[in-house]
Write a protein that holds these residues in place. Sequence first.
Motif, PDB file in Angstrom:
ATOM      1  N   VAL A   5       2.198  -2.077   4.234  1.00 33.93           N
ATOM      2  CA  VAL A   5       1.998  -0.640   4.056  1.00 33.93           C
ATOM      3  C   VAL A   5       3.345   0.050   4.001  1.00 33.93           C
ATOM      4  O   VAL A   5       4.143  -0.057   4.933  1.00 33.93           O
ATOM      5  CB  VAL A   5       1.171  -0.035   5.210  1.00 33.93           C
ATOM      6  N   LEU A   6       3.601   0.732   2.888  1.00 30.56           N
ATOM      7  CA  LEU A   6       4.736   1.653   2.838  1.00 30.56           C
ATOM      8  C   LEU A   6       4.233   2.936   3.495  1.00 30.56           C
ATOM      9  O   LEU A   6       3.638   3.787   2.858  1.00 30.56           O
ATOM     10  CB  LEU A   6       5.153   1.918   1.384  1.00 30.56           C
ATOM     11  N   CYS A   7       4.442   3.028   4.810  1.00 34.77           N
ATOM     12  CA  CYS A   7       3.718   4.047   5.570  1.00 34.77           C
ATOM     13  C   CYS A   7       4.373   5.417   5.570  1.00 34.77           C
ATOM     14  O   CYS A   7       3.785   6.366   6.088  1.00 34.77           O
ATOM     15  CB  CYS A   7       3.444   3.569   6.995  1.00 34.77           C
ATOM     16  N   GLY A   8       5.547   5.553   4.968  1.00 34.69           N
ATOM     17  CA  GLY A   8       6.152   6.870   4.879  1.00 34.69           C
ATOM     18  C   GLY A   8       7.394   6.879   4.017  1.00 34.69           C
ATOM     19  O   GLY A   8       8.120   5.885   3.932  1.00 34.69           O
ATOM     20  N   ALA A   9       7.649   8.020   3.362  1.00 37.78           N
ATOM     21  CA  ALA A   9       8.840   8.163   2.521  1.00 37.78           C
ATOM     22  C   ALA A   9       9.544   9.479   2.797  1.00 37.78           C
ATOM     23  O   ALA A   9      10.167  10.058   1.910  1.00 37.78           O
ATOM     24  CB  ALA A   9       8.471   8.054   1.043  1.00 37.78           C
TER      25      ALA A   9
ATOM     26  N   ILE B  99      14.309  -1.456   2.466  1.00 39.13           N
ATOM     27  CA  ILE B  99      14.318  -0.216   1.682  1.00 39.13           C
ATOM     28  C   ILE B  99      14.791  -0.504   0.263  1.00 39.13           C
ATOM     29  O   ILE B  99      14.230  -0.001  -0.715  1.00 39.13           O
ATOM     30  CB  ILE B  99      15.208   0.842   2.370  1.00 39.13           C
ATOM     31  N   LYS B 100      15.809  -1.342   0.156  1.00 36.73           N
ATOM     32  CA  LYS B 100      16.312  -1.728  -1.169  1.00 36.73           C
ATOM     33  C   LYS B 100      15.296  -2.589  -1.913  1.00 36.73           C
ATOM     34  O   LYS B 100      15.086  -2.422  -3.129  1.00 36.73           O
ATOM     35  CB  LYS B 100      17.639  -2.477  -1.036  1.00 36.73           C
TER      36      LYS B 100
ATOM     37  N   LYS C 286       0.850  -1.190   0.000  1.00 37.29           N
ATOM     38  CA  LYS C 286       0.000   0.000   0.000  1.00 37.29           C
ATOM     39  C   LYS C 286       0.886   1.240   0.000  1.00 37.29           C
ATOM     40  O   LYS C 286       1.654   1.470   0.937  1.00 37.29           O
ATOM     41  CB  LYS C 286      -0.902  -0.033   1.240  1.00 37.29           C
ATOM     42  N   ARG C 287       0.746   2.072  -1.025  1.00 40.14           N
ATOM     43  CA  ARG C 287       1.673   3.173  -1.281  1.00 40.14           C
ATOM     44  C   ARG C 287       1.247   4.465  -0.571  1.00 40.14           C
ATOM     45  O   ARG C 287       0.831   5.436  -1.203  1.00 40.14           O
ATOM     46  CB  ARG C 287       1.789   3.383  -2.781  1.00 40.14           C
TER      47      ARG C 287
ATOM     48  N   VAL D 171      10.867   3.745  -5.456  1.00 39.02           N
ATOM     49  CA  VAL D 171      10.537   4.663  -4.363  1.00 39.02           C
ATOM     50  C   VAL D 171      11.483   4.369  -3.197  1.00 39.02           C
ATOM     51  O   VAL D 171      11.775   3.210  -2.907  1.00 39.02           O
ATOM     52  CB  VAL D 171       9.079   4.475  -3.894  1.00 39.02           C
ATOM     53  N   ILE D 172      11.960   5.428  -2.545  1.00 37.78           N
ATOM     54  CA  ILE D 172      12.841   5.253  -1.393  1.00 37.78           C
ATOM     55  C   ILE D 172      12.023   5.464  -0.130  1.00 37.78           C
ATOM     56  O   ILE D 172      11.636   6.586   0.201  1.00 37.78           O
ATOM     57  CB  ILE D 172      14.024   6.235  -1.439  1.00 37.78           C
ATOM     58  N   ALA D 173      11.749   4.381   0.572  1.00 38.15           N
ATOM     59  CA  ALA D 173      10.975   4.440   1.822  1.00 38.15           C
ATOM     60  C   ALA D 173      11.859   4.935   2.951  1.00 38.15           C
ATOM     61  O   ALA D 173      13.081   4.732   2.945  1.00 38.15           O
ATOM     62  CB  ALA D 173      10.424   3.064   2.164  1.00 38.15           C
TER      63      ALA D 173
END
Length: 516
Positions: free
Chosen positions: A308-312, A269-270, A43-44, A278-280
């Motif tokens: 969930v990718l909860c922040g970048a 992250i990689k 989830k982006r 995208v860099i989380a």
Amino acid sequence: MTTSAQEYLKKVLMSPVYDVAVNSEFVHLDKFSAVLGNDVWLKREDQQPVKSFKLRGAYNKISHLDEASLEAGIITASAGNHAQGIAYCASRKNIQATIVMPETTPDIKVEAVRNFGGNNVNVVLHGTSFDQASQESKRLAALHGYTMIPPFDDPDVIAGQGTIAKEMLEQNPNLDVVFIAVGGGGLAAGMSVYLKQLKPSIKIVAVESSESACLQAALKAGEPTPLPFVGIFADGVAVKTIGTETFRLCQQYVDEVITVNNDELCTAIKDIFDDTRVIAEPAGALSVAAMRKYAKQNEVTGKVFGGVLCGANINFHTLRYVSERCELGEQKEAVFAVKIPEKKGAFKHFCELLGGKIITEFNYRFASDKEAHIFVGVKLRRGQEEFAELMRTLSASNYPCLDMSDNEMAKLHVRYMVGGRPPALLNEHLFSFEFPEQPGALMTFLKTLGERWNITLFHYRNHGAAEGLVLAGFDFPDTERADFEAHLEQLGYQYAEETENPAYKFFLSDVNGIFN
């Protein structure tokens, strides 16, 4: 009064978050799915205007305030994503907000809050920690009558975060296991109370940084309990105590808790970058880090995973640290210390024993007329099995070696310091510190310690957070230990003694006996 599960369901379904938030994409991670042998969806939430999910809970809470509360102005304390969410909401709602941030907050985050909030936001910099900023926000709220907007422990905030779960089920109803990051617990509480009512068969795995596992501590104690300290790398989840309401919900609806370390976060992250470009931020990669660990530990294949990718909102300078550590987390690299005899041909023979492996790091230091000490990094194709074979080969050839892959001090400091031994015997004691990034911090450190003890070693390491990492050695007799520790307590920094760490003994101390 306790909010029931049914009331939470209604709150999620009726939440007005889409006034400001977007229904973010739920993307399939093709490469990572192939690696894990499971169907992985992410989830982006980096697609939100403030690059994190925090906007949802903040807006839902603000939207439920009455006119008098809005007119009084709102206040919160935050050093990160919650602050940016509040600032954005204040601008959109055209209300006044005061946001208290620690003085150590990186300028990039302070400016982001000001940019999102514009004339609607007053940023107050106070203290050197979140706890100090939080206390100041409470003082200002009482003094001026501001309305407090909690970062996680509030039913409306929790329900706002729960809208992510609603979208995920709509986008892919076939989910088997959902992995959710935990800081204060708002995201996990909101998502789990929704998911378990709509699809009870879904397994909920809460994910914490091993340096801030406040949910795990609360479950063990049976109630929210403060951690003695938290790590700084995954600053988005660096919470000492989980919320009371968030704990109640997590205790009821979360099936399992997994902790991941910094190397595993760097790998995640990689992994996210490889599939999405995208860099989380470290906290944003928690769910992906847990997927890799969960699949391996439980030998799970063929399941549908959701995360969930909860922040970048990552500090650019953190990327150097991530790059260094990600392959250690994947077990595609290992680092170790080895002792070789100081004689002709020994160095060449050692390299031959590596068997053509790709060397990622090589630090050599003459130690005496009898031996040399080497810090080595090697690429691995077959993970720990291959590394174990190499260690056995070296040991059988009379090259004593020591695995440093899990030695945090070695990876953070010693690898950059290999080769320094004192010329004379010292009563040296080694300590690691978390050092606040602020003007005058070093001078405060030195003034507090005074001139009574000689500093024999000092190495500073910054990985883009509000605090840096320091390794320092001090020369003092054991009879003065109590006085020295009293000064450390007065200093107020988080610290730990490292004198017995094998990396220190092998490369830096005047005592060389770790293989004896």
